[in-house]
Design a protein around this motif. Structure first.
Motif: not given
Length: 57
Positions: A15, A19, A22-23
């Motif tokens: 996770k 994240n 993705r950023k």
């Protein structure tokens, strides 16, 4: 006395990595978009050119 930390689960690790990726992907997309806009001349982004720098000096 030192005690080993508990192992982080793979799902929690995944996770966090997802994240982070993705950023990073969103920032890369913004940078690419801005670069394309500057090169095409349709940018509202203001950046100094060599001519402006010479006039100020």
């Amino acid at each position: 006395m030192a005690v080993p930390k508990k192992k982080t689960s793979k799902s929690k690790r995944d996770k966090r990595r997802a994240n982070w990726r993705r950023k990073a992907s969103l920032e890369a997309e913004k940078a690419l978009s801005l670069g394309k806009a500057v090169l095409s001349g349709r940018s509202t982004f203001v950046y100094p050119t060599e001519e402006e720098e010479e006039e100020e000096a």
